[in-house]
Scaffold this motif. Structure first.
Motif, PDB file in Angstrom:
ATOM      1  N   ALA A 203       0.847  -1.193   0.000  1.00  0.00           N
ATOM      2  CA  ALA A 203       0.000   0.000   0.000  1.00  0.00           C
ATOM      3  C   ALA A 203       0.882   1.242   0.000  1.00  0.00           C
ATOM      4  CB  ALA A 203      -0.942   0.014   1.203  1.00  0.00           C
ATOM      5  N   VAL A 204       0.313   2.341  -0.459  1.00  0.00           N
ATOM      6  CA  VAL A 204       1.015   3.620  -0.505  1.00  0.00           C
ATOM      7  C   VAL A 204       0.691   4.406   0.759  1.00  0.00           C
ATOM      8  CG1 VAL A 204       1.346   5.748  -1.829  1.00  0.00           C
ATOM      9  CG2 VAL A 204       0.838   3.602  -3.012  1.00  0.00           C
ATOM     10  N   ARG A 205       1.703   5.089   1.293  1.00  0.00           N
ATOM     11  CA  ARG A 205       1.471   5.883   2.496  1.00  0.00           C
ATOM     12  C   ARG A 205       0.416   6.964   2.229  1.00  0.00           C
ATOM     13  NH1 ARG A 205       7.281   8.640   3.214  1.00  0.00           N
ATOM     14  NH2 ARG A 205       7.885   6.620   2.353  1.00  0.00           N
ATOM     15  N   GLU A 206      -0.366   7.272   3.256  1.00  0.00           N
ATOM     16  CA  GLU A 206      -1.448   8.236   3.095  1.00  0.00           C
ATOM     17  C   GLU A 206      -1.123   9.594   3.701  1.00  0.00           C
ATOM     18  OE1 GLU A 206      -5.152   6.679   4.387  1.00  0.00           O
ATOM     19  OE2 GLU A 206      -5.165   5.021   2.934  1.00  0.00           O
ATOM     20  N   SER A 207       0.146   9.854   3.970  1.00  0.00           N
ATOM     21  CA  SER A 207       0.565  11.176   4.448  1.00  0.00           C
ATOM     22  C   SER A 207       0.783  12.077   3.235  1.00  0.00           C
ATOM     23  CB  SER A 207       1.853  11.056   5.262  1.00  0.00           C
ATOM     24  OG  SER A 207       2.876  10.438   4.486  1.00  0.00           O
ATOM     25  N   ALA A 208      -0.314  12.475   2.614  1.00  0.00           N
ATOM     26  CA  ALA A 208      -0.278  13.249   1.383  1.00  0.00           C
ATOM     27  C   ALA A 208      -1.113  14.506   1.550  1.00  0.00           C
ATOM     28  CB  ALA A 208      -0.814  12.406   0.219  1.00  0.00           C
ATOM     29  N   ASN A 220      -4.959   2.707  -2.948  1.00  0.00           N
ATOM     30  CA  ASN A 220      -4.777   1.673  -1.925  1.00  0.00           C
ATOM     31  C   ASN A 220      -5.973   0.725  -1.870  1.00  0.00           C
ATOM     32  OD1 ASN A 220      -2.241   2.495  -1.103  1.00  0.00           O
ATOM     33  ND2 ASN A 220      -3.040   3.889   0.453  1.00  0.00           N
ATOM     34  N   ARG A 221      -7.168   1.295  -2.028  1.00  0.00           N
ATOM     35  CA  ARG A 221      -8.362   0.446  -2.004  1.00  0.00           C
ATOM     36  C   ARG A 221      -8.369  -0.523  -3.186  1.00  0.00           C
ATOM     37  NH1 ARG A 221     -13.463  -0.019  -3.980  1.00  0.00           N
ATOM     38  NH2 ARG A 221     -13.069   1.620  -5.518  1.00  0.00           N
ATOM     39  N   LEU A 222      -7.999  -0.014  -4.372  1.00  0.00           N
ATOM     40  CA  LEU A 222      -7.958  -0.878  -5.551  1.00  0.00           C
ATOM     41  C   LEU A 222      -6.868  -1.937  -5.425  1.00  0.00           C
ATOM     42  CD1 LEU A 222      -8.484   1.783  -8.377  1.00  0.00           C
ATOM     43  CD2 LEU A 222     -10.143   0.145  -7.482  1.00  0.00           C
ATOM     44  N   LEU A 223      -5.730  -1.567  -4.838  1.00  0.00           N
ATOM     45  CA  LEU A 223      -4.652  -2.548  -4.631  1.00  0.00           C
ATOM     46  C   LEU A 223      -5.109  -3.655  -3.685  1.00  0.00           C
ATOM     47  CD1 LEU A 223      -1.534  -0.220  -4.294  1.00  0.00           C
ATOM     48  CD2 LEU A 223      -2.022  -1.811  -6.161  1.00  0.00           C
ATOM     49  N   MET A 224      -5.797  -3.270  -2.633  1.00  0.00           N
ATOM     50  CA  MET A 224      -6.285  -4.272  -1.684  1.00  0.00           C
ATOM     51  C   MET A 224      -7.283  -5.219  -2.358  1.00  0.00           C
ATOM     52  SD  MET A 224      -8.294  -3.689   1.925  1.00  0.00           S
ATOM     53  CE  MET A 224      -9.722  -3.049   1.026  1.00  0.00           C
ATOM     54  N   LEU A 225      -8.205  -4.634  -3.135  1.00  0.00           N
ATOM     55  CA  LEU A 225      -9.178  -5.472  -3.831  1.00  0.00           C
ATOM     56  C   LEU A 225      -8.491  -6.385  -4.843  1.00  0.00           C
ATOM     57  CD1 LEU A 225     -12.084  -2.938  -4.480  1.00  0.00           C
ATOM     58  CD2 LEU A 225     -12.009  -4.794  -2.811  1.00  0.00           C
ATOM     59  N   LEU A 226      -7.500  -5.860  -5.556  1.00  0.00           N
ATOM     60  CA  LEU A 226      -6.791  -6.665  -6.549  1.00  0.00           C
ATOM     61  C   LEU A 226      -6.070  -7.832  -5.891  1.00  0.00           C
ATOM     62  CD1 LEU A 226      -5.786  -7.105  -9.449  1.00  0.00           C
ATOM     63  CD2 LEU A 226      -3.905  -5.537  -8.943  1.00  0.00           C
ATOM     64  N   ASN A 227      -5.348  -7.553  -4.801  1.00  0.00           N
ATOM     65  CA  ASN A 227      -4.639  -8.629  -4.110  1.00  0.00           C
ATOM     66  C   ASN A 227      -5.609  -9.677  -3.566  1.00  0.00           C
ATOM     67  OD1 ASN A 227      -1.953  -7.836  -4.466  1.00  0.00           O
ATOM     68  ND2 ASN A 227      -2.115  -6.327  -2.811  1.00  0.00           N
ATOM     69  N   GLN A 228      -6.738  -9.206  -3.030  1.00  0.00           N
ATOM     70  CA  GLN A 228      -7.724 -10.157  -2.508  1.00  0.00           C
ATOM     71  C   GLN A 228      -8.289 -11.035  -3.622  1.00  0.00           C
ATOM     72  OE1 GLN A 228     -10.607  -7.683  -0.534  1.00  0.00           O
ATOM     73  NE2 GLN A 228      -9.387  -7.480   1.344  1.00  0.00           N
ATOM     74  N   ARG A 229      -8.582 -10.421  -4.759  1.00  0.00           N
ATOM     75  CA  ARG A 229      -9.136 -11.206  -5.860  1.00  0.00           C
ATOM     76  C   ARG A 229      -8.119 -12.175  -6.433  1.00  0.00           C
ATOM     77  NH1 ARG A 229     -12.342  -6.283  -9.013  1.00  0.00           N
ATOM     78  NH2 ARG A 229     -13.972  -5.991  -7.423  1.00  0.00           N
ATOM     79  N   VAL A 230      -6.854 -11.721  -6.537  1.00  0.00           N
ATOM     80  CA  VAL A 230      -5.817 -12.620  -7.057  1.00  0.00           C
ATOM     81  C   VAL A 230      -5.626 -13.806  -6.122  1.00  0.00           C
ATOM     82  CG1 VAL A 230      -3.347 -12.809  -7.542  1.00  0.00           C
ATOM     83  CG2 VAL A 230      -4.626 -10.856  -8.402  1.00  0.00           C
ATOM     84  N   GLU A 231      -5.534 -13.526  -4.817  1.00  0.00           N
ATOM     85  CA  GLU A 231      -5.357 -14.618  -3.859  1.00  0.00           C
ATOM     86  C   GLU A 231      -6.561 -15.558  -3.867  1.00  0.00           C
ATOM     87  OE1 GLU A 231      -2.754 -15.403  -2.184  1.00  0.00           O
ATOM     88  OE2 GLU A 231      -1.579 -13.688  -2.885  1.00  0.00           O
TER      89      GLU A 231
END
Length: 450
Positions: A203-208, A220-231
């Motif tokens: 995930a990417v840091r959210e101090s932006a 970050n939300r899309l990355l989490m969903l992608l990893n969950q779907r791949v797994e």
């Protein structure tokens, strides 16, 4: 793509330079106008003084009777002059000596201000006015040398320009520090994106800054969903393959049973379909076995990924006493996904283990393209048969276990990365497989055809 920092910096630089030059011109113009207006007001006083000092005698000749000594009585070419025309009569100041002012007479009510070149190349500011006194038309022109004043104005402009330049540099330095501090979170996000591409973080840091924080959170939300779907997809494929393996084995046993001796066509059809299904299941199980529990997008690191892979294959073929020798010579990490590289190298080394007598050499280099070679001391492959090695389901020797999928999978992955896969004879006597992948090649450049 243009850099945000460079774009803002260039826009700020151009804006500040334009503002500094504009205010320099405005201040210089205002200063010049003020000084010239002051000189003009003084010349106006001289005109009024000369007009009041003009008298006429009985013959109508004009005389100038100044009540006190003025700078018109100074030494010649002092810089203060007058030129008066009354009809055909011309009166000049003593300071003009033998020179004259090239001015034209004007009529009553007219007023003119101009610059002329005077004696000794002096720069003169000339004020001319027309009057009528005692029925005589009078044109009075007074002039003052402003050369020294112009020099002072030029010196002021130079000093002010230097001051403006220093101020500009200070503003740019302050703005650079402010921009650097403001954009620091973006550099952190950029660093995180590179680590994300290498699979080091998930995930990417959210101090932006607040302007881009929603974007970071969405990524970050899309990355989490992608990893969950791949797994989830990987587990489902593995579970499905294991679930189908048992009934598929039963079908194969039925195909080989004596009950189908009188139906050879049916037996052939059953065995062909079950073999095709078995090949696909073996391929998916092999992918899951080599990939393990690694997250999607992780970058391949030969230092940490290859030794466990070769150790596992040595253990699988321990009964045959196969030794796998690993040679590594590279700098940095490979720009390729870990799962793909493990599957590629795993299939190549697994194929070599099936044919090797006792020794396999695996060489990994990156100079600058990524090179991989696998050589074994097995019987090798005839040159005329090497072109068929990476064809799906093709087996050169039916006596060895397998389904002809390993090298076909390797071919798919190499093509996926726009690389090259070649077969030749190794110095050990067996097959020599060479893989070359372009620098910075990634699987995202192509679409998998699985």
């Amino acid at each position: 793509m243009r850099s945000l920092k460079k774009t803002l910096g260039l826009g700020l630089l151009v804006s500040l330079i334009a503002i500094v030059l504009l205010q320099w011109w405005l201040v210089s113009f205002t200063f010049r106008e003020i000084t010239e207006n002051y000189v003009t007001s003084r010349l106006q006083g001289d005109v009024d003084m000369l007009l009041s000092a003009i008298t006429f005698d009985q013959d109508g000749q004009a005389l100038i009777e100044l009540k006190q000594q003025t700078y018109f009585d100074d030494k010649p070419f002092s810089g203060h002059y007058y030129h008066i025309e009354i009809g055909d009569q011309i009166l000049r100041s003593a300071t003009l000596w033998d020179q004259d002012l090239n001015v034209e007479a004007i009529t009553m009510g007219q007023r003119r201000q101009q610059r002329l070149a005077g004696p000794l190349n002096q720069e003169l500011l000339v004020l001319s006015e027309g009057f009528r006194k005692q029925d005589h038309a009078i044109s009075i022109s007074v002039a003052e040398d402003i050369s020294a004043l112009q020099a002072e104005i030029a010196d002021f402009q130079t000093r002010y320009l230097i001051f403006s330049g220093i101020l500009l540099l200070m503003l740019l330095a302050f703005q650079y520090l402010l921009m650097r501090q403001t954009l620091a979170p973006l550099h952190g996000i950029q660093h995180d994106m590179k680590k994300l591409a290498r699979g080091e973080i998930r995930a990417v840091r959210e101090s932006a800054p607040s302007e881009i924080l929603p974007l970071v959170r969405e990524v970050n939300r899309l990355l989490m969903l992608l990893n969950q779907r791949v797994e989830r997809s990987r587990r489902m494929v593995g579970n499905l393959a294991h679930a189908l393996k048992t009934p598929l084995s039963v079908l194969r046993q039925v195909g080989h049973s004596d009950r189908l001796d009188d139906q050879p066509a049916l037996r052939k059809q059953i065995l062909e379909q079950t073999d095709a299904m078995h090949q696909r299941l073996e391929r998916e199980l092999n992918r899951a076995r080599l990939a393990g529990n690694n997250s999607s997008g992780a970058r391949f690191n030969p230092d940490t990924d290859l030794p466990p892979l070769t150790a596992m294959l040595e253990q699988i073929y321990a009964e045959r006493g196969v030794k796998i020798v690993l040679h590594q010579n590279y700098e940095g990490s490979w720009a390729a996904e870990r799962e793909d590289m493990l599957e590629l190298i795993g299939n190549l080394v697994d194929n070599a283990c099936k044919w090797a007598r006792s020794r396999i050499e695996v060489t990994v280099t990156a100079n600058p393209s990524m090179q991989l070679t696998v050589a074994d001391d097995g019987p090798g492959c005839p040159p005329d048969s090497r072109a068929m090695l990476d064809q799906r389901g093709q087996r050169i020797d039916e006596q060895t276990d397998g389904h002809g999928l390993g090298l076909a999978i390797a071919r798919d992955i190499v093509d996926h990365y726009n690389g090259q896969l070649e077969f030749s004879e190794s110095e050990l006597g067996g097959l020599y497989v060479s893989v070359s992948l372009p620098v910075n090649s990634t699987a995202s450049d192509n679409i998998a055809d699985d």
